[in-house]
Design an enzyme around this catalytic site. Structure first.
Site, mmCIF file in Angstrom:
data_model
loop_
_atom_site.group_PDB
_atom_site.id
_atom_site.type_symbol
_atom_site.label_atom_id
_atom_site.label_comp_id
_atom_site.label_asym_id
_atom_site.label_seq_id
_atom_site.Cartn_x
_atom_site.Cartn_y
_atom_site.Cartn_z
ATOM 1 N N SER A 681 28.787 47.233 82.457
ATOM 2 C CA SER A 681 28.638 46.482 81.214
ATOM 3 C C SER A 681 29.944 45.875 80.711
ATOM 4 O O SER A 681 29.939 45.129 79.733
ATOM 5 C CB SER A 681 28.054 47.387 80.120
ATOM 6 O OG SER A 681 28.903 48.488 79.873
ATOM 7 N N LYS A 724 26.482 51.335 71.188
ATOM 8 C CA LYS A 724 27.572 50.361 71.284
ATOM 9 C C LYS A 724 27.709 49.555 70.001
ATOM 10 O O LYS A 724 28.828 49.333 69.497
ATOM 11 C CB LYS A 724 27.336 49.433 72.473
ATOM 12 C CG LYS A 724 27.455 50.123 73.827
ATOM 13 C CD LYS A 724 27.134 49.177 74.967
ATOM 14 C CE LYS A 724 27.268 49.866 76.317
ATOM 15 N NZ LYS A 724 26.945 48.984 77.441
#
Length: 801
Positions: A681, A724
């Site tokens: 990611s 996140k």
């Protein structure tokens, strides 16, 4: 035809009851009636014979002529013996048959006119007569063998005679036949015919004796077996007493049989247990085999066969319990309430297996406890962490030393119910070795089609697990085998937000710790700001375990001050928190004051929540080397290689020197180098940092990004978006770039976070560069999609409650 005339005479008569005497026979019998004794005395005194005739009815005391048979026996009295009590024992000898013509007197004794009938001496000897005599001999021999009181001497007297009349009289006299049958033979004057009648009676008597012997044999066999068992048991009792075991075996066997009968066991189980009890009964009390059987029976009989708790299937009551015990966890609560709603409509539904997956400390085990309390089921917990032996699940064979049932059956026994809630904790931490694979053994347990006949190796009989509600917990799904995961419905528990932790602390943790430490709310006051500072500065976790320990530390500090001084209450605020707990262990990530070249804010997911992850890139003169540092995994290194290839393929459009890969060295670094990092990611963050360093363009300061990059510059979806974005919000980020495919996941993000961030879905790296670097990528052949902002919180779909 001439009529035969016989002599007649008057003589004393004696009426016999149940007795018959034949001619030429000696017989002794007792006489008790006075008239009979007088008749005997008269015959003895006068030297006359006496006429002995049987009564028709034995109950008549003073018989008349009609009470006596017509045919009797003229006899001589041989001996009279006086007995005590006015009784007389007499011995008589029959001489011939006589016909009673009339009774001449009845007082003081009977006297009768009797016609003497001499025995027929001449008869024709024929084969038929000889056959009849032989048949009589055979029958009489059989009778003597069968009769208990007959002696072989009786047979010798018969064998010496060839007179059928005498043979018939002799056998009839010595057989214990009925008086009527004897009278019939006495009244038959023809010798051969008399012998035929005797044969018939003798044949019937032999058959009766054979039946008696057969029945006596059966009774004797039964008595012999019973006596044998009795003797053996008595010997066992004596031996047990000598060994100090005083009859424990018999009472124990009886107790086992009583328990088996009292329990409502399936027929297969009852038959198996009765068989084992029978084996135990034959074993010595202290033998090793008896110990194994006793342990087996005790274990099986202690299981809750057919014992169930009554469920409380009430959705609203369960909702109140779950809300009171846990804050948040809306998806989990919703799924549990759905299960109860279906259970309320269809009580027979089975096969409910739920897997709660999430980081440590988010309440997976406690939610299972609350579910058990909400539906009124007993609960047992099985910790599967580190289990690497299949026998831990299915049990050991009972013949092994130290054998015991598996953990599933042990938990059922502990719960004392056939429909408990079994919590299989840490199912992702199962191991395996040469002793088998416990995860494969769980396939049967967690399969609604198979577990109704679950067979534990120790029990050896099926046990129904279909009514059990299984809840499993795991920290990650990666290590759970796919076939096992396929049997469970996965519910994910994500990290708590700071605001959720505040509410959990106020509603659950603080009251719980106050109670544990003997404190009241008046003695200790903890402000909301102190709780928030405690969460931000002293904990970094997805759950609330460390937070609970820190609250416990504050309670200890407060208790110490209250006990050691005159202080009656302690108030904990943001200002004195550092004095109590020391310097904060964690500091929030601060954004740089100015925009920098080659520094990009990435977003990372960890087991304790989300974090802001800086990506630094520097370009120096060199020979085209690429250096990666920061304790990176293989996937992250491959992301850097993909980003470099993408930049080389688009160098002219990005404004980068075409030969930079020959003249420049690129160093990419991830701070906090001691912390392992891996995952795809960070792809677009690495790409952005490298382009910024190569072009000298600063990156926007209040922007963070996450997404996987491909060689063609596509941005692929990632996981952990909730954690996140929470880290971005906590660090002061204002804009988050996320893959277009993750736009649907924004609905699950906390409302506060959605309101404080601007989300920009992107599909191509060109859009990322345009947003982060204000870099317009010029490519006549490619029409770039313009970056667009995600709708603000007010425009997004409302978060499901």
């Amino acid at each position: 035809m001439t009529m035969t005339t016989y002599e007649t005479a008057v003589m004393p008569a004696l009426a016999l009851r149940g007795l018959t005497i034949f001619p030429n026979m000696l017989l002794h019998f007792d006489v008790g009636r006075k008239s009979s004794i007088k008749a005997l005395d008269e015959a003895m005194t006068s030297g006359q014979p006496i006429f002995l005739v049987s009564q028709r009815d034995l109950a008549v005391e003073e018989p008349k002529g009609e009470d006596l048979y017509n045919i009797g026996t003229v006899s001589n009295v041989r001996q009279i013996l006086r007995l005590p009590g006015d009784n007389v024992r007499v011995m008589v000898e029959g001489t011939c048959r006589g016909r009673l013509l009339e009774l001449t007197q009845t007082e003081p004794h009977l006297a009768a006119r009797v016609e003497e009938i001499p025995e027929e001496k001449q008869f024709r000897r024929s084969a038929r007569t000889e056959a009849l005599i032989r048949q009589t001999y055979e029958l009489f021999e059989s009778y003597i063998e069968l009769a208990p009181k007959m002696t072989p001497d009786v047979l010798l007297s018969v064998l010496s005679s060839e007179d059928p009349g005498y043979i018939a009289d002799y056998i009839a006299q010595n057989l214990p036949m009925r008086p009527n049958d004897k009278q019939v033979i006495l009244e038959e004057l023809r010798p051969v015919r008399r012998l035929e009648k005797l044969c018939q009676s003798l044949r019937r008597e032999v058959e009766i004796l054979e039946l008696e012997h057969e029945m006596q044999g059966k009774v004797r066999d039964q008595l012999t077996r019973s006596q044998r068992d009795y003797v053996l048991r008595e010997q066992m009792k004596v031996l047990q007493q000598e060994l100090g075991e005083d009859g424990q075996g018999d009472s124990e066997i009886a107790e086992y049989r009583q328990k088996i009968q009292a329990l409502k066991l399936p027929q297969e189980v009852a038959d198996k247990l009765n068989k084992e009890v029978g084996r135990l009964e034959k074993q010595p009390y202290s033998s090793a085999e008896a110990t194994v059987l006793r342990n087996y029976l005790d274990t099986v009989l202690e299981l809750p066969w057919g014992k169930r708790t009554r469920e409380r299937v009430n959705v609203e009551a369960a909702r109140k319990v779950l809300d009171a015990d846990h804050y948040g966890l809306d998806k989990v609560k919703e799924r549990i309430l759905e299960f109860l709603a279906v259970k309320q409509l269809s009580p027979q539904i089975r096969g409910q297996i739920i897997c709660l997956v999430g980081p440590p400390g988010v309440g997976k085990t406690s939610i299972a406890t609350s579910v058990a309390k909400a539906i009124h089921r007993k609960m047992a917990r099985i910790s599967l962490g580190g289990v690497h032996d299949e026998a831990e699940i299915r049990g050991h064979r009972k013949t092994y030393v130290g054998a015991m049932p598996g953990r599933i059956i042990a938990a059922i026994k502990q719960a004392d119910s056939c429909n408990p809630l079994l919590l299989l904790d840490e199912i992702d931490k199962l191991g395996n070795d040469q002793r088998g694979d416990p995860a494969s053994a769980l396939l049967e347990v967690l399969d609604a089609e198979q577990n109704s006949t679950f067979r534990d190796h120790f029990l050896e009989v099926p046990f129904d697990l279909s009514d059990v509600l299984f809840i499993t917990t795991a920290n990650t799904l990666d290590t759970i085998p796919k076939p096992l995961l396929d049997r469970m419905e996965v519910i994910e528990l994500t990290s708590y937000t700071d605001e959720e932790k505040v509410q959990i602390a106020k509603r659950h943790l603080i009251p719980k710790e106050f109670k544990r430490h003997g404190l009241s709310r008046t003695q200790v006051r903890l402000s909301d700001e102190a709780i928030r500072t405690l969460i931000r500065g002293y904990t970094r976790e997805s759950g609330v375990r460390i937070l609970e320990r820190q609250i416990a530390a504050l309670c200890r500090k407060a208790a110490m001050r209250i006990v050691s001084g005159d202080i009656k209450s302690v108030t904990i605020t943001e200002s004195n928190l550092e004095k109590l707990l020391g310097i904060p262990r964690y500091h929030p990530d601060h954004l740089p004051q100015t925009e920098q070249v080659g520094v990009v804010n990435g977003l990372a997911w960890t087991s304790v929540g989300g974090e802001l992850l800086e990506v630094e890139a520097a370009v120096v003169a060199g020979t085209g080397k690429v250096e990666l540092t920061g304790n990176l995994g293989d996937v992250m290194k491959e992301s850097a290689q993909a980003a470099l290839t993408y930049i080389r393929s688009r160098a002219s459009q990005l404004g980068v020197e075409p030969d930079f890969y020959k003249t420049k060295d690129i160093h990419i670094h991830f701070p906090e180098g001691a912390v392992p990092k891996d995952g795809p990611s960070a792809g677009i963050a690495i790409t952005t940092a490298m382009v910024s360093a190569l072009t000298g363009t600063p990156v926007r300061r209040e922007l963070a990004m996450t997404g996987e990059v491909t060689l063609r510059g596509r941005v692929l979806a990632i996981g952990g978006l909730k954690e996140k974005t929470m880290a971005a919000y906590r660090s002061g980020i204002r804009t988050v770039l996320l893959p277009k495919d993750n736009e649907k996941d924004l609905e699950e993000i906390d409302q506060t976070v959605r309101a404080g961030l601007r989300f920009v879905p992107v599909e191509q790296v060109d859009q990322v560069l345009a947003e982060a670097l204000d870099l317009k990528v010029c490519d006549p052949g490619v029409e770039l999609a313009q970056p667009h902002a995600a709708p603000q919180a007010a425009e997004l779909p409302a978060m499901r409650q």
